[in-house]
Design an enzyme around this catalytic site. Structure first.
Site, short mmCIF file in Angstrom:
data_model
loop_
_atom_site.label_atom_id
_atom_site.label_comp_id
_atom_site.label_asym_id
_atom_site.label_seq_id
_atom_site.Cartn_x
_atom_site.Cartn_y
_atom_site.Cartn_z
N ASP A 20 0.86 -1.18 0.00
CA ASP A 20 0.00 0.00 0.00
C ASP A 20 0.90 1.23 0.00
O ASP A 20 2.08 1.15 0.31
CB ASP A 20 -0.90 -0.02 1.24
CG ASP A 20 -2.04 0.98 1.12
OD1 ASP A 20 -2.17 1.62 0.06
OD2 ASP A 20 -2.80 1.13 2.10
N ASP A 29 -2.17 -3.22 6.64
CA ASP A 29 -2.30 -2.79 8.03
C ASP A 29 -3.74 -2.48 8.42
O ASP A 29 -4.00 -2.05 9.53
CB ASP A 29 -1.42 -1.57 8.31
CG ASP A 29 -1.78 -0.38 7.42
OD1 ASP A 29 -2.73 -0.50 6.61
OD2 ASP A 29 -1.13 0.67 7.54
N ASP A 51 -7.57 -4.90 4.29
CA ASP A 51 -6.52 -5.72 3.67
C ASP A 51 -6.66 -7.20 4.01
O ASP A 51 -5.91 -8.02 3.50
CB ASP A 51 -5.14 -5.24 4.15
CG ASP A 51 -4.83 -3.83 3.69
OD1 ASP A 51 -5.15 -3.50 2.54
OD2 ASP A 51 -4.27 -3.05 4.49
#
Length: 799
Positions: free
Chosen positions: A312, A547, A551
């Site tokens: 990300d 995180d 996800d």
């Protein structure tokens, strides 16, 4: 706790106080009836079952039988192999104890405490002290500890950990909250309906703590396959050798037993499991010192094989912080008025993400006006909103908020994105707010420009992955232009190749995009998993970092999942690796550790297989030639100790960050086969010639031991390349140790004096061993044959 006790109809009929919660008396009643949110027992095996499964194994049974046979014939010196078996079993038990301890402490409910209202007083208590009908406050980031119903308030809940569906679900009064789900945004009060073992999460805990032996890594699967094959063939070969020597070769019962035991022990890679286990445990300890938590041992190998890493933008490439740079009002709009509107809106929002925290820090000029209703941010629809003074206001991604009008502002948004800003559009919505996708017209009020700094270590980290042949895919919910700019600044390879994920509507679109692009913007949660699946379908070994709750599905889908500890507990729970200090710059050292383990185990495993291949071929030769097996078990142990066991341990701990290529068993057999065949040819030839010269069996046995040791040190030299002072020291130390045993411990290892003829034959075959080893090594060397083929093709082409 019986189900009927927990859901007593009388309790259901009680008038429920949704403001003050349960009284102390009501709490005591529920505790007395066992309606407490106690955690379920782990479904892992007991310590006794672990000990039993490691002690009472097929190979341990074989070794016990062999030891008993040696005990019967009084050959105590030949029982030295039991030391390796003992330590192998102890380490196996210790390793499973450690795994059990980790699994027993694993809870799907990761929040240890909950905020509860009892008797009108708000207090924080451990989740296991909650009781049926407790009134609990749930806010952004909380995990639901027991099945509940919303009493008041509104929240956005992600149930992906439970249902597998990534869409955020709006929950209002009367809606059910499943234990194990996560509150993404908003705040509410909930009444607990199912607690303890009756809750949904308890059943999930039982599943999560089950031993998952089917998920072993390729390395362990390969070792299991090798052991199974060996386990099948040693029984008929051992029995045949014993019968042949006892009844046809005229050997004594004692000699028949020791010869058979030596052959069988030589075929079993008993030290290989021990080596792999020790190397893995050492790696876990090393990673722990680097503040990396390993949840699953197999991921060390998997991460080492990763060739695509999905990351990300926020928290990985950039710092996990954000700030508002400025507010740009739309043409004709008053800056102060828009600032006040935004200040009033964000003041009513929960600080459930770093964007909202940055907004709250910047927009502080509130008025007395308070929103009548608030719609928390939805990652599915990319906006948050409120109703203020009878008007609907929305803040979110320009493409999602402006929709058909976006083209009118696309150039302006693109310019801001090119500067590296994350752009949010603030609009007045002319339709009715529902929290779902916007459908009516909007009036642009202004753009909010946000930025977050690149991590100081990002460039160096991504340069490492580029050098190691690992492709990096940036998957983000932000504008693809912004993500591309940030990725370029971080030094990610081909970061200029980006795509807006909203344009990828089919699985085929995503599959093709994964081949073409490295940066993906405007990605929704479900697409993250689709990207991982597409990359895996292309034959890639995919690593995924995350995180957040959004996800979770992608982390579960990836071959290796890595979570930042500072993020959502949900991400940490499903990930195989957790970066405790959330420092992505640790990743190169983590990957390097995995490669060190796998490459070194692969390299040293070939040493063990040399002995196995040699023993198998020599056993077959002894059966065909009706000769006794020429070596004793203690002699096999002597050779294995100094040419395999001890050096393999030290070599397995060395630095080795080379990219892993090929299949484990194929690579190992390719390295081991030439040496194993060489050993067999020179030893069997030595046996034949010694027989022709009528050399006694004790001298032949000693000569074979010396010859195998000489070839073993040759192989150790080849395996140790490239040579350095440590490798030279290791080889010299092993030779010195071997010589010391031969001189001072001769009776223990069955070493006897040899005749002159025997020594001469030994010298001849020791000299022959090197060219034979070189010859067979060339035969299996692909690069050698490739060069020859290229040379021939070149000659043909010129003609």
């Amino acid at each position: 706790m019986e189900n009927s006790d927990v859901f007593d109809p009388a309790w259901k009929d009680e008038e429920y106080d949704s403001e003050n919660g349960l009284s102390p008396q009501q709490v005591r009643e529920r505790v007395g009836k066992g309606a407490v949110n106690e955690s379920v027992d782990s479904s892992t095996r007991t310590y006794g079952e672990i000990v039993k499964s490691n002690v009472f194994t097929y190979f341990n049974l074989i070794f016990v039988i062999l030891a008993l046979l040696l005990l019967i014939v009084g050959s105590f010196k030949d029982m030295t192999f039991l030391g390796v078996i003992f330590f192998n079993t102890v380490i196996g038990i210790a390793q499973e104890f450690r795994s059990k301890k980790a699994l027993d402490s694993l809870k799907i409910i990761s929040d240890p405490k909950a905020t509860v209202i009892r008797g009108g007083v708000q207090e924080t208590i451990p989740v296991e002290n909650l009781v049926l009908d407790d009134l609990v406050i749930f806010s952004a980031g909380c995990q639901i500890p027991a099945d509940a119903v919303v009493v008041s308030g509104n929240v956005q809940v992600n149930e992906s950990l439970i249902t597998g569906e990534s869409e955020e679900i709006a929950k209002k009064a009367g809606d059910e909250l499943l234990s194990g789900s996560f509150v993404v945004s908003g705040e509410c009060r909930g009444r607990l309906l199912k607690v303890g073992k009756e809750s949904y999460v308890s059943k999930l805990t039982l599943k999560a703590t089950k031993d998952k032996r089917e998920e072993e890594s390729e390395l362990i699967r390969s070792l299991d396959k090798l052991v199974k094959i060996v386990g099948i063939i040693i029984i008929p070969i051992g029995l045949t050798l014993f019968i042949q020597q006892m009844f046809f070769a005229g050997a004594t019962f004692s000699d028949s037993i020791t010869g058979m035991v030596a052959a069988v022990i030589g075929m079993i890679p008993e030290g290989l499991y021990l080596l792999a286990s020790v190397a893995m445990v050492v790696s876990i300890m090393r990673l722990a010192r680097k503040k990396v938590l390993v949840r699953n041992m197999k991921c060390i190998e998997t991460l080492a094989r990763v060739d695509v890493l999905c990351v990300d933008k926020t928290g990985t490439i950039t710092e996990n912080t954000m700030k508002v740079s400025r507010l740009v009002p739309a043409e004709g709009k008053d800056l102060d008025c828009i600032t006040a509107l935004l200040s009033n809106m964000v003041s009513a929002m929960s600080s459930d993400n770093i964007t909202m925290e940055a907004m709250k820090e910047f927009f502080t000029k509130t008025t007395k006006a308070e929103p009548e209703k608030v719609f928390s941010f939805s990652s599915q629809y990319k906006y948050s909103g409120c109703i203020l003074g009878g008007q609907n206001y929305v803040l979110g991604a320009p493409e999602f908020v402006l929709r058909e009008q976006f083209d009118n502002y696309a150039e302006e948004v693109y310019e801001y994105s090119e500067e590296g800003y994350r752009v949010l559009a603030f609009v007045k919505y002319l339709g009715e707010m529902t929290g779902k996708a916007l459908t009516d017209n909007v009036e642009l009020l202004g753009f909010v420009l946000l930025s977050n700094p690149i991590r100081s270590t990002a460039k160096e980290t991504f340069q490492y992955f580029a050098e190691q042949g690992v492709d990096v895919k940036v998957i983000s919910g932000d504008n693809p232009v912004t993500v591309s700019r940030v990725a370029e600044e971080a030094g990610i390879k081909e970061a200029d190749k980006y795509v807006d994920a909203t344009s990828l509507t089919t699985d085929q679109d995503i599959y093709d995009a994964c081949l073409k692009y490295n940066v993906f913007g405007r990605v929704v949660p479900e697409q993250k998993r689709q990207f991982v699946k597409a990359l895996k379908a292309q034959g890639k070994t995919v690593g995924m970092t995350g995180d957040g709750v959004n996800d979770v599905l992608a982390l579960k889908e990836a071959n290796c999942s890595i979570a930042m500890a500072s993020g959502s507990e949900a991400a940490s729970q499903v990930s195989q690796l957790v970066l405790v200090d959330s420092d992505f710059s640790k990743m190169p050292s983590v990957v390097g550790e995995g490669r060190r383990v796998v490459n070194n185990i692969e390299r040293t495993a070939s040493l063990f297989l040399v002995k196995n291949i040699f023993s198998l071929l020599l056993s077959l030769f002894s059966m065909i030639a009706v000769n006794g097996y020429p070596m004793e078990p203690s002699q096999v142990s002597l050779v294995a100790m100094f040419t395999i066991g001890i050096p393999a341990f030290f070599l397995s701990l060395e630095p080795n960050k080379s990219l892993i290529k090929g299949r484990f068993l194929t690579n190992v057999f390719t390295k081991a086969a030439p040496a194993g065949i060489t050993n067999f040819l020179v030893v069997s030839a030595l046996v034949v010639f010694c027989s022709m010269f009528n050399i006694d069996e004790e001298s032949v046995s000693t000569a074979c031991t010396v010859l195998i040791s000489v070839v073993g040190f040759m192989i150790l030299y080849r395996i140790s390349k490239p040579m350095n002072w440590r490798h030279w020291l290791l080889i010299i130390a092993m030779i010195a140790g071997w010589i010391g045993c031969v001189i001072f411990l001769r009776p223990l290892f069955g070493i006897t004096a040899m005749s002159v003829q025997c020594i001469m034959l030994l010298a001849v075959f020791a000299l022959v061993a090197d060219p034979v080893l070189r010859f067979f090594s060339l035969i299996v060397d692909k690069s050698f044959w490739r060069s020859k083929i290229d040379k021939v093709l070149g000659i043909v082409h010129r003609r």
